[in-house]
Design a protein around this motif. Structure first.
Motif: not given
Ligand code: PRX
Length: 663
Positions: A302-306, A361-365, A391-395, A415-420
Motif C-alpha cells: 500500500i505504501f510501496d516503501i522503497q 519525507v517521501n510518504i505521508f500518512y 511521492r505518496l499520500l495516505g489517509t 497533483e503528482k502523488c497518488p492518495i491511498v
C-alpha cells in the motif's frame, strides 16, 4: 474551500464522479504496477487463500521454525501459522543488521521543542536489548503484560519492541487519556509494569504524565508492581520509593545483548483498548504471526516503501495506526519511519510541512481531520514549504470528503502523488480496503477496493446482500491473518459483538465491522460511518455509553444521552443531552464543570462540544432512550420518524426548540 466541504453531505459523495489515475511514472516503479496485476493477485489470494498467505509468510518473514498449517478456522476462532515460531523484533530489527540497512536510520524523531534523534537499525537493536534487559531485571517474563503510557518519544517505541523481544504483551495507553482511563485499562489488562515519562511536550505545554500515573495508582497497590520513568521534560516529579524507578538508573551497566524470545505464532503480541457500544472499552488482542505478516505486506504494497524512502505516519503510538503503520509494518520492511512528538498548533501551524521539507519525507500518512484543519488555516501555510520530496499520500480514520481529498491531492501532493484512502479498524490489525497506489485509480471519497485476501461485502441486517449503490452493513466474509483473536478477558463479548450480530445468518460467521458502506458498480467501497453508538471524533473512537457513564458519575447529573453532531473539522463532535438531579440548576457554570468532568474521567479528546439540559429524555415504553431522534436534533435537522414509539413525544419539539440556542 470549507464552504464546499460543508455541503459534502452523503448526497455529494453519491454524486462524486471524478477518477484520478496513478501517474504512469509511479506505476512503472511500483511493486504492483497495474490494475491487471492487482486483479491477478486478488484472484490468486481468494481462490487458494491458504496457499497465498503461506507463500507470503515464507517469503517475507523470518521464522525460527516453520508452521505446520497455515490456518485453523473454527469460527469465529482462527489460528494462523500453527506452531510457527518467530519473534516480531527479529523481523523488525535483527534481520536488517546483516545487510546494508544496518547503518540506515530506522527511527527519525523530532521533539516538539525542536530536539531530534536518529536511531539506525544497529542503534535501535542496542536500545531495544537494553530496555528488554531492564524488563527482565524487573522480573517481567513471557506472557506478562506491560503498560506503556508515554509521549511520542523514541523510548515509547523502544519499550514496545522491548516487550515483544522478551515475549511480554504490551498495552499502549494513549498519553492523552486521563488518570481514570489509565486506571481502568491498567486494571483490565492486569499490567505488571507501567512504563511512563515525567512528561511530554504537546501544543507548547508540558503534559504531566507522571502526575496522572500517581493519581491512577493512588490507594491501588494491587494494580501495577513497578513504574519505569523515562526522563523527558526534567520537571520535578514525585517518585515513590520501591515502586518508581528512573529508566536511566535501571539501565546503568545493563547488557545490550538480549536474544529474542522464541514465540509461538499465536502468542499474544499486544492488547489495545478501543471504544465499543458498551460503557467499557474493549481490550482487542492481537497475536504475533498473523499480525507480523499482514502489517508487513500491507505496508509494502500500500505504501510501496522503497529502501531510499523516508516514511511518516503521524498517528500516535497509542492508536492502532501508530502500532501497525508507525512501528511494526515500516520496521519489518526495513524502512525509515519518522515520529514527531508534537502536533500543529497556533505557534507553529506549518510544522508538518516544515518536517516534510527538512527531512525530505517521501510518504505521508495522516487523518482527514488533520487535513480539514489545514484547509481551514489556509493554503498559504503549506505553500511556503518545499513539499516536492513527497511521492505518496495516505489517509485513515474516518471518511474523507471528496473536496478535502482534492485539496490534499492538489495543494500537498501537487497533483503528482497518488492518495491511498485506507479503511480498517483496531480489530482488523491492518488495512482491509484501499487503493494500491500504482495499480488502482482513486475516486475521491472512496476507500476503493479490498486488499488481496480480503472479502468484504455489504448486507442488510438479516445478512442478505443489498444491490450495488445501496447502503448497508459492511462485513468481512473470511478470516485474515491480523484479525483480532479475542477481547481480553471477555471471549463472549468477542463472539457476540463481531460475529453473531446478524440475526438470520449467525451460523455463517461473518465479521461485522460496525460500519455502513455502499459499493458502486465498479466494486468500489464508500464508507458511510458507524452503525452503532460509537462516534468518530477527529478520527478517535468514543462510545456514547462511555461518555454517558462519565457524565452520570457527576453528582449533578441524573441521566445523560450522548450523540455525534456533524462538525466541519472533527467530522463529528460530542453533543450531550443531560437531565439534572433535584437541587441542581442548569447554569453555564455547570456546563463548563461537566465538560471538565468528562475530560477528567476520560481525557481531553472526550470534551463535549455541547451540553444541553432537558427535563426529560425521549424514551420508549420499556425506558430505552431513543438516540435516533436526539441525533436529528443535535444535527439541527427536522425530526423524522415514527414518534409513536416513544412515551413522551412532546419532549422532542421542546428539545428541538432549545437546541436552536446551541446551534
Ligand atoms: O468507522 C471506521 C473509521 O474508523 C473506525 C475504526 O476506528 P479505529 O479502530 O480507532 O481505527 C482507526 C484507524 C484504523 C472504522 O470502523 N474509519 C477508519 N478508516 C476509515 C474510516 N472511515 C472511513 N474511511 C476510512 N478510510
Amino acid at each position: 474551500m470549507l464552504n464546499h466541504h460543508k455541503e459534502d453531505t452523503i448526497e455529494s459523495v453519491l454524486k462524486e464522479k471524478r477518477i484520478i489515475h496513478p501517474p504512469s511514472t509511479f506505476s512503472a516503479n511500483a511493486r504492483i504496477k497495474s490494475f491487471q496485476d492487482y486483479e491477478k493477485l486478488y484472484q490468486e489470494s481468494i481462490s487458494d487463500s491458504e496457499n497465498f498467505w503461506g507463500n507470503l509468510a515464507e517469503k517475507e518473514l523470518h521464522w525460527f521454525n516453520k508452521w505446520d498449517r497455515v490456518l485453523e478456522w473454527d469460527p469465529p476462532h482462527a489460528k494462523w501459522f500453527l506452531n510457527g515460531k518467530l519473534n516480531i523484533t527479529y523481523n523488525c530489527i535483527d534481520r536488517h543488521l546483516t545487510s546494508s540497512r544496518r547503518n540506515k536510520p530506522a527511527i527519525v524523531w523530532e521533539g516538539e521543542p525542536g530536539d531530534s534523534r536518529t536511531l539506525t537499525y544497529e542503534e535501535l537493536h542496542v536500545e531495544v536489548c537494553k530496555f528488554a534487559n531492564v524488563l527482565k531485571q524487573l522480573k517481567v517474563t513471557k506472557g506478562d503484560c506491560v503498560a506503556i503510557y508515554m509521549p511520542m518519544i523514541p523510548e515509547a517505541i523502544i519499550a514496545m519492541l522491548a516487550c515483544a523481544r522478551i515475549g511480554s504483551v504490551h498495552t499502549v495507553i494513549f498519553g492523552g487519556f486521563s488518570a481514570e482511563s489509565l486506571k481502568d485499562r491498567l486494571k483490565d489488562s492486569q499490567a505488571k509494569i507501567l512504563v511512563t515519562a515525567d512528561g511530554g511536550f504537546r501544543k507548547d505545554k508540558i503534559i504531566s504524565l507522571k502526575s496522572q500515573v500517581d493519581i491512577a495508582l493512588k490507594n491501588n497497590s494491587s494494580i501495577v508492581e513497578k513504574v519505569v520513568v523515562v526522563k523527558r521534560t526534567s520537571e520535578s516529579i514525585a517518585m515513590e520509593h520501591g515502586r518508581d524507578y528512573w529508566l536511566h538508573d535501571l539501565q546503568q551497566d545493563i547488557s545490550d545483548n538480549c536474544p529474542p524470545e522464541i514465540m509461538d505464532s499465536e502468542d499474544a503480541l499486544f492488547i489495545l483498548y478501543t471504544s465499543g457500544s458498551t460503557g467499557k472499552p474493549k481490550g482487542v488482542v492481537h497475536t504475533i504471526g498473523g499480525y507480523s505478516l499482514y502489517t508487513h505486506i500491507t505496508t509494502k504494497w500500500i505504501f510501496d516503501i522503497q529502501d531510499t524512502d523516508t516514511y511518516w505516519c503521524t498517528a500516535d503510538i497509542g492508536w492502532i495506526t501508530g502500532h501497525s503503520y508507525g512501528v511494526y509494518g515500516p520496521l519489518s520492511n526495513g524502512a525509515t519511519s519518522l515520529f514527531y512528538e508534537g502536533v500543529p498548533r497556533p505557534s507553529n501551524p506549518g510544522c508538518f510541512w516544515d518536517i516534510i521539507e527538512r527531512y525530505k519525507v517521501n510518504i505521508f500518512y495522516t487523518a482527514p481531520t488533520a487535513i480539514r484543519s489545514f484547509i481551514k488555516m489556509g493554503d498559504d501555510i503549506p505553500k511556503k514549504f518545499n513539499l516536492s520530496s513527497l511521492r505518496l499520500l495516505g489517509t485513515v480514520g474516518e471518511p474523507i470528503n471528496p473536496e478535502v481529498w482534492m485539496w490534499y491531492y492538489e495543494i500537498i501532493g501537487n497533483e503528482k502523488c497518488p492518495i491511498v484512502d485506507t479503511w480498517w479498524q483496531t480489530e482488523t490489525g491492518g488495512v482491509m480496503i484501499t487503493s494500491l497506489p500504482g495499480a488502482i485509480s482513486s475516486k475521491p471519497g472512496s476507500a476503493s477496493l479490498p486488499f488481496p485476501g480480503i472479502v468484504p461485502d455489504i448486507v442488510d441486517k438479516n445478512g442478505d446482500n443489498v444491490p450495488d449503490n445501496t447502503g448497508g452493513l459492511l462485513i468481512i466474509k473470511n478470516p485474515w491473518p491480523s484479525m483480532l483473536r479475542n477481547i481480553h478477558g471477555d471471549r463472549q463479548r468477542f463472539e457476540e459483538n463481531y460475529w453473531n450480530s446478524l440475526s438470520k445468518k449467525s451460523d455463517e460467521h461473518i465479521y461485522f465491522s460496525g460500519d455502513s458502506a455502499r459499493r458502486d458498480s465498479d466494486g468500489y467501497f464508500w464508507i458511510l460511518g458507524r452503525t452503532d453508538d460509537v462516534m468518530n471524533i477527529s478520527g478517535h473512537r468514543l462510545g456514547s455509553m462511555e461518555l454517558e457513564s462519565a457524565l452520570v458519575s457527576h453528582q449533578a447529573v441524573n441521566e445523560a444521552s450522548v450523540v455525534g453532531k456533524p462538525h466541519e473539522i472533527k467530522g463529528e463532535d460530542i453533543y450531550a443531552f443531560v437531565t439534572l438531579n433535584n437541587g441542581f440548576e442548569a447554569t453555564n457554570e455547570l456546563i463548563s464543570e461537566l465538560k471538565q468532568h468528562v475530560v477528567q474521567e476520560i481525557g481531553a479528546i472526550a470534551r463535549p462540544g455541547t451540553i444541553q439540559f432537558t427535563r426529560e429524555l425521549p424514551k420508549t415504553r420499556s425506558g430505552k432512550i431513543v438516540r435516533r431522534f436526539l441525533r436529528q436534533i443535535a444535527a439541527n435537522q427536522n425530526i423524522k420518524g415514527d414518534r409513536s414509539t416513544i412515551v413522551n413525544p412532546d419532549i422532542l419539539d421542546e428539545l428541538k426548540e432549545q437546541a436552536q440556542l446551541h446551534n
